[in-house]
Design a protein around this motif. Structure first.
Motif, short mmCIF file in Angstrom:
data_model
loop_
_atom_site.label_atom_id
_atom_site.label_comp_id
_atom_site.label_asym_id
_atom_site.label_seq_id
_atom_site.Cartn_x
_atom_site.Cartn_y
_atom_site.Cartn_z
N GLU A 18 -10.13 4.79 0.64
CA GLU A 18 -11.00 5.39 1.66
C GLU A 18 -11.94 6.40 1.01
OE1 GLU A 18 -9.06 6.72 5.23
OE2 GLU A 18 -10.81 7.89 5.82
N VAL A 58 -0.51 4.31 0.59
CA VAL A 58 -1.20 5.27 1.46
C VAL A 58 -1.69 6.48 0.65
CG1 VAL A 58 -1.10 6.22 3.79
CG2 VAL A 58 0.64 4.62 3.08
N CYS A 68 -2.82 1.20 5.51
CA CYS A 68 -4.28 1.27 5.37
C CYS A 68 -4.86 0.03 6.04
CB CYS A 68 -4.65 1.30 3.89
SG CYS A 68 -6.42 1.31 3.61
N CYS A 77 0.85 -1.21 0.00
CA CYS A 77 0.00 0.00 0.00
C CYS A 77 0.88 1.26 0.00
CB CYS A 77 -0.88 -0.02 1.25
SG CYS A 77 -1.78 1.51 1.50
N ASP A 79 -4.99 7.19 -0.21
CA ASP A 79 -6.33 7.66 0.12
C ASP A 79 -7.42 7.23 -0.85
OD1 ASP A 79 -5.91 8.86 2.47
OD2 ASP A 79 -6.08 10.91 1.78
N PHE A 84 -12.47 1.08 4.37
CA PHE A 84 -11.02 1.30 4.44
C PHE A 84 -10.70 2.50 5.33
CE2 PHE A 84 -12.03 -0.52 0.30
CZ PHE A 84 -11.27 -1.67 0.33
N GLU A 85 -9.63 2.37 6.06
CA GLU A 85 -9.16 3.50 6.88
C GLU A 85 -7.67 3.70 6.62
OE1 GLU A 85 -9.40 3.02 11.09
OE2 GLU A 85 -9.00 5.16 11.46
N VAL A 86 -7.33 4.83 6.02
CA VAL A 86 -5.92 5.12 5.71
C VAL A 86 -5.28 5.76 6.93
CG1 VAL A 86 -4.36 6.42 4.23
CG2 VAL A 86 -6.42 5.37 3.26
N LYS A 87 -4.18 5.17 7.38
CA LYS A 87 -3.48 5.67 8.57
C LYS A 87 -2.16 6.28 8.12
CE LYS A 87 -4.73 3.96 12.31
NZ LYS A 87 -5.63 4.45 13.36
N CYS A 122 -7.36 1.05 -7.16
CA CYS A 122 -6.12 1.04 -6.37
C CYS A 122 -4.90 1.11 -7.30
CB CYS A 122 -6.05 -0.22 -5.52
SG CYS A 122 -4.50 -0.33 -4.61
#
Ligand code: FES
Length: 362
Positions: free
Chosen positions: A24, A19, A40, A17, A21, A31-34, A66
């Protein structure tokens, strides 16, 4: 006779990943992008098949968009009259559009009739404009960056040809970073088949990336950089002169000096009574961790490995601590010699660090 419908029963994220976004943005309830962790996650509720089934169109669309194809999912087939109503009717056409992907094509057999937007579902954060005839993955990147960057503009229409010529005239090292990222992403994707977007279309997306660069948020660029760095680093000279020892006089135990991260590919770390030179390469699969000063740890953005300030691995898949390089004083200068490494084989197997060449006493 009832037609068949395919439903997502399980969704997960494979390694790699970047990251960005995009997922999400498309499916915020899944999905939660950290960004802090450089990863993610699948939200806890979305680990349940009954939760994911009505979100099938969104999940398939997120997988299709993606940029690095790390979103994976399992499907089951059920008669249409037994399928739940999809939560987002608007996402279904996008799933149908994903014809090159087998799962999406299967889904095109038809969403459940009477699909309606669910009142509980958060409103998707869609950009108002997307470039047309573009690789969907790059379009998703632009969409995500546009949301982040706020006022990013996407060039099109009459202005596009002259902008394209300007970009084409430039050698790659003169291109804006965003255009370079778009090109590299294009090259990392599989060969295009008939009916899929052409190189010209993707290059147009690269132009859009270059022009919108000013509006793109810095965190977004950092996400791409984390993705890019392992592939573009050049090996520095083995011996690296870091200046006099006094240069590190203010470095306290547990602190990390990042001065030579890019130029020498190592960090200088301070332990209680010594300095050491620690490699910036993750011992899992070779990505480059970030030093998170507030959390007092190195964190690898690729698969989540964590390393203590002295380089000891303590979380994630990394099997052993970060490597150390030979370090000594020569003619009044701290010299790091990357041609000699000290490899600890585990968090409790670090005796090699006591070699006189593995540190400088302070
Ligand atoms: Fe996998 Fe660092 S490369 S955790």
């Amino acid at each position: 006779m009832s037609t068949a419908v395919k439903l997502v029963t399980k969704v997960w994220i494979a390694p790699g990943c970047i990251v960005c976004d995009a997922c999400e943005t498309t499916a915020p309830s899944v999905f939660e992008v950290k960004h802090d962790d450089g990863t993610c996650l699948i939200r806890p509720a979305a680990l349940d098949a009954e939760f994911t089934k009505p979100l099938t169109p969104d999940i398939i669309q997120a997988a299709e968009e993606c940029p690095v194809d790390v979103i994976k999912f399992d499907l089951i087939e059920v008669p249409a009259d037994q399928a739940p109503k999809f939560a987002t009717a608007a996402a279904a056409p996008a799933a149908d559009k994903a014809e090159p992907h087998a799962p999406a094509a299967a889904h095109a057999e038809g969403p459940a009739p009477g699909a309606k937007a669910s009142p509980e579902k958060p409103a998707p954060k869609k950009p108002t404009e997307k470039p047309k005839s573009t690789d969907p993955a790059i379009a998703a990147l632009i969409a995500a960056a546009t949301i982040r960057g706020g006022a990013a503009g996407i060039i099109k229409g009459a202005d596009a040809p002259s902008a394209l010529k300007e970009i084409q005239k430039q050698s790659p090292d003169k291109l804006p970073p965003d255009a370079r990222y778009a090109k590299v992403i294009e090259q990392s994707k599989p060969e295009k088949k008939d009916g899929e977007p052409s190189r010209r279309e993707i290059l147009s997306a690269g132009v859009a990336w270059g022009i919108m660069g000013l509006g793109v948020g810095v965190p977004s660029l950092m996400g791409f950089q984390r993705f890019m760095m392992p592939n573009v680093l050049e090996e520095p000279e083995p011996k690296f002169r870091c200046g006099p020892l006094s240069r590190f006089a203010n470095l306290q135990p547990g602190e990390v000096d990042e001065t030579f991260k890019n130029s020498g590919k190592f960090w200088i770390i301070r332990e209680e009574e010594r300095l050491a030179a620690v490699s910036i390469v993750c011992t899992h699969l070779g990505c480059i961790p970030n030093w998170l000063g507030n959390d007092r740890k190195f964190k690898c953005p690729c698969h989540g490995s964590g390393f203590k300030p002295n380089g000891t691995n303590f979380e994630g898949p990394a099997p052993r601590p970060l490597e150390r390089f030979k370090i000594n004083i020569d003619a009044g200068q701290v010299v790091v010699d990357r041609s000699k490494k000290f490899l600890a084989m585990g968090p409790n197997d670090t005796a090699v660090w006591n070699d006189p060449d593995a540190s400088i006493p302070v």
